[in-house]
Write a protein that holds these residues in place. Sequence first.
Motif, PDB file in Angstrom:
ATOM      1  N   PHE A 132       0.838  -1.205   0.000  1.00 44.50           N
ATOM      2  CA  PHE A 132       0.000   0.000   0.000  1.00 44.50           C
ATOM      3  C   PHE A 132       0.871   1.253   0.000  1.00 44.50           C
ATOM      4  O   PHE A 132       0.618   2.210  -0.749  1.00 44.50           O
ATOM      5  N   GLN A 133       1.921   1.254   0.828  1.00 49.47           N
ATOM      6  CA  GLN A 133       2.819   2.405   0.891  1.00 49.47           C
ATOM      7  C   GLN A 133       3.553   2.610  -0.428  1.00 49.47           C
ATOM      8  O   GLN A 133       3.737   3.753  -0.875  1.00 49.47           O
ATOM      9  N   ALA A 134       3.974   1.513  -1.058  1.00 51.18           N
ATOM     10  CA  ALA A 134       4.658   1.630  -2.348  1.00 51.18           C
ATOM     11  C   ALA A 134       3.742   2.253  -3.402  1.00 51.18           C
ATOM     12  O   ALA A 134       4.168   3.120  -4.181  1.00 51.18           O
ATOM     13  N   LYS A 135       2.488   1.822  -3.395  1.00 49.02           N
ATOM     14  CA  LYS A 135       1.526   2.378  -4.355  1.00 49.02           C
ATOM     15  C   LYS A 135       1.256   3.843  -4.050  1.00 49.02           C
ATOM     16  O   LYS A 135       1.196   4.683  -4.953  1.00 49.02           O
ATOM     17  N   ARG A 136       1.101   4.167  -2.786  1.00 46.50           N
ATOM     18  CA  ARG A 136       0.817   5.548  -2.384  1.00 46.50           C
ATOM     19  C   ARG A 136       1.946   6.484  -2.784  1.00 46.50           C
ATOM     20  O   ARG A 136       1.717   7.634  -3.163  1.00 46.50           O
ATOM     21  N   LEU A 137       3.187   5.989  -2.729  1.00 43.08           N
ATOM     22  CA  LEU A 137       4.355   6.810  -3.047  1.00 43.08           C
ATOM     23  C   LEU A 137       4.757   6.745  -4.513  1.00 43.08           C
ATOM     24  O   LEU A 137       5.745   7.357  -4.914  1.00 43.08           O
ATOM     25  N   GLY A 138       4.007   5.970  -5.310  1.00 42.91           N
ATOM     26  CA  GLY A 138       4.330   5.845  -6.719  1.00 42.91           C
ATOM     27  C   GLY A 138       5.573   5.018  -6.982  1.00 42.91           C
ATOM     28  O   GLY A 138       6.275   5.229  -7.979  1.00 42.91           O
ATOM     29  N   LEU A 139       5.857   4.035  -6.098  1.00 40.10           N
ATOM     30  CA  LEU A 139       7.070   3.227  -6.203  1.00 40.10           C
ATOM     31  C   LEU A 139       6.773   1.744  -6.483  1.00 40.10           C
ATOM     32  O   LEU A 139       7.653   0.899  -6.313  1.00 40.10           O
ATOM     33  N   SER A 140       5.570   1.446  -6.921  1.00 35.24           N
ATOM     34  CA  SER A 140       5.176   0.045  -7.101  1.00 35.24           C
ATOM     35  C   SER A 140       6.048  -0.702  -8.092  1.00 35.24           C
ATOM     36  O   SER A 140       6.244  -1.920  -7.966  1.00 35.24           O
ATOM     37  N   SER A 141       6.606  -0.023  -9.073  1.00 40.19           N
ATOM     38  CA  SER A 141       7.421  -0.702 -10.081  1.00 40.19           C
ATOM     39  C   SER A 141       8.839  -0.982  -9.595  1.00 40.19           C
ATOM     40  O   SER A 141       9.499  -1.895 -10.095  1.00 40.19           O
ATOM     41  N   SER A 142       9.312  -0.220  -8.604  1.00 42.21           N
ATOM     42  CA  SER A 142      10.699  -0.384  -8.134  1.00 42.21           C
ATOM     43  C   SER A 142      10.790  -0.886  -6.701  1.00 42.21           C
ATOM     44  O   SER A 142      11.891  -1.124  -6.198  1.00 42.21           O
ATOM     45  N   ALA A 143       9.665  -1.055  -6.028  1.00 38.42           N
ATOM     46  CA  ALA A 143       9.643  -1.590  -4.664  1.00 38.42           C
ATOM     47  C   ALA A 143       8.568  -2.662  -4.584  1.00 38.42           C
ATOM     48  O   ALA A 143       7.372  -2.359  -4.642  1.00 38.42           O
ATOM     49  N   LYS A 144       8.999  -3.905  -4.438  1.00 35.84           N
ATOM     50  CA  LYS A 144       8.047  -5.021  -4.449  1.00 35.84           C
ATOM     51  C   LYS A 144       8.216  -5.854  -3.174  1.00 35.84           C
ATOM     52  O   LYS A 144       9.335  -6.023  -2.677  1.00 35.84           O
ATOM     53  N   PHE A 145       7.096  -6.375  -2.688  1.00 38.60           N
ATOM     54  CA  PHE A 145       7.088  -7.082  -1.412  1.00 38.60           C
ATOM     55  C   PHE A 145       6.410  -8.435  -1.566  1.00 38.60           C
ATOM     56  O   PHE A 145       5.399  -8.566  -2.254  1.00 38.60           O
ATOM     57  N   PHE A 146       6.986  -9.436  -0.874  1.00 35.80           N
ATOM     58  CA  PHE A 146       6.471 -10.791  -0.955  1.00 35.80           C
ATOM     59  C   PHE A 146       6.389 -11.416   0.425  1.00 35.80           C
ATOM     60  O   PHE A 146       7.275 -11.197   1.268  1.00 35.80           O
ATOM     61  N   ARG A 147       5.343 -12.179   0.646  1.00 37.19           N
ATOM     62  CA  ARG A 147       5.233 -12.945   1.883  1.00 37.19           C
ATOM     63  C   ARG A 147       6.028 -14.228   1.687  1.00 37.19           C
ATOM     64  O   ARG A 147       5.619 -15.129   0.947  1.00 37.19           O
ATOM     65  N   LYS A 148       7.177 -14.295   2.330  1.00 33.36           N
ATOM     66  CA  LYS A 148       8.083 -15.409   2.071  1.00 33.36           C
ATOM     67  C   LYS A 148       8.997 -15.642   3.261  1.00 33.36           C
ATOM     68  O   LYS A 148       9.349 -14.710   3.990  1.00 33.36           O
ATOM     69  N   ASP A 149       9.389 -16.888   3.436  1.00 35.32           N
ATOM     70  CA  ASP A 149      10.319 -17.303   4.479  1.00 35.32           C
ATOM     71  C   ASP A 149      11.738 -16.977   4.026  1.00 35.32           C
ATOM     72  O   ASP A 149      12.187 -17.447   2.980  1.00 35.32           O
ATOM     73  N   LEU A 150      12.463 -16.191   4.802  1.00 38.83           N
ATOM     74  CA  LEU A 150      13.810 -15.803   4.390  1.00 38.83           C
ATOM     75  C   LEU A 150      14.740 -17.002   4.261  1.00 38.83           C
ATOM     76  O   LEU A 150      15.654 -17.004   3.435  1.00 38.83           O
ATOM     77  N   TRP A 151      14.510 -18.032   5.080  1.00 39.27           N
ATOM     78  CA  TRP A 151      15.387 -19.201   5.042  1.00 39.27           C
ATOM     79  C   TRP A 151      15.184 -20.021   3.773  1.00 39.27           C
ATOM     80  O   TRP A 151      16.009 -20.867   3.422  1.00 39.27           O
ATOM     81  N   LYS A 152      14.078 -19.782   3.070  1.00 32.50           N
ATOM     82  CA  LYS A 152      13.797 -20.473   1.821  1.00 32.50           C
ATOM     83  C   LYS A 152      13.962 -19.547   0.616  1.00 32.50           C
ATOM     84  O   LYS A 152      13.606 -19.912  -0.505  1.00 32.50           O
ATOM     85  N   THR A 153      14.505 -18.364   0.858  1.00 35.04           N
ATOM     86  CA  THR A 153      14.674 -17.375  -0.205  1.00 35.04           C
ATOM     87  C   THR A 153      16.055 -17.508  -0.846  1.00 35.04           C
ATOM     88  O   THR A 153      17.069 -17.569  -0.151  1.00 35.04           O
TER      89      THR A 153
END
Length: 227
Positions: A132-153
Amino acid sequence: MAAPLEKSRENAISPAACETCAQISSASLEASETKPTSKSEKVILGIFAAAFVTFYAITGPFITPGLRRICLPFVPATPKQIQNVMSLLRGRRGTLLDIGSGDGRIVLEAAKHGFQAYGVELNLWLVLFSRFQAKRLGLSSSAKFFRKDLWKTDMSPYENVIAFGTEQMMGKLEGKLQSGLKPGSCVVACRFPFPNWPPVKTEGEGVDQAWLYKQEKLDDLGNKQHH
């Protein structure tokens, strides 16, 4: 930043909140056995308990630990910490991964500085808030977020990795990164350094301190250890 989320995330109130409410109720019962409780006191106690439950229901998804194996509660990065991170990354570009990205402020700041920035986080509410914050700031194309386990990343696609961790997890994370970093990449650790790696540079002090590590230096260290 760890085991899959448990059913506590599906409920508005976590077990910790229920336990605290039970303690409040128990204390109220004990007090009533030792001294008479007036009607107004009962009303005040009821309002207090209801307010606490409501507060926890709203804030619980944000302050509940995102990890189960290693407890990593959401603690927002301070402006000074963000400044120190960006100072260590000055002159670098490319892809950036924030492992355990919380509310996304590091990723968003990196995107503003020209990075293609990504955040992985187990807490679904924090991931949605970050998007939501990325979209609000106009950064959706350069800031992406994923629900993911860091140990499996997989860390290998990223030139820059940011780690806000607990002291207990840094040794294990060190091992994962040692074998998975992209050649020429760097790692910035915040709040706690890695236990065995020598930093090439640091910024700040106390809880705001950040450490910069470079992949080629870590390879040199690994070669020396094997000899």
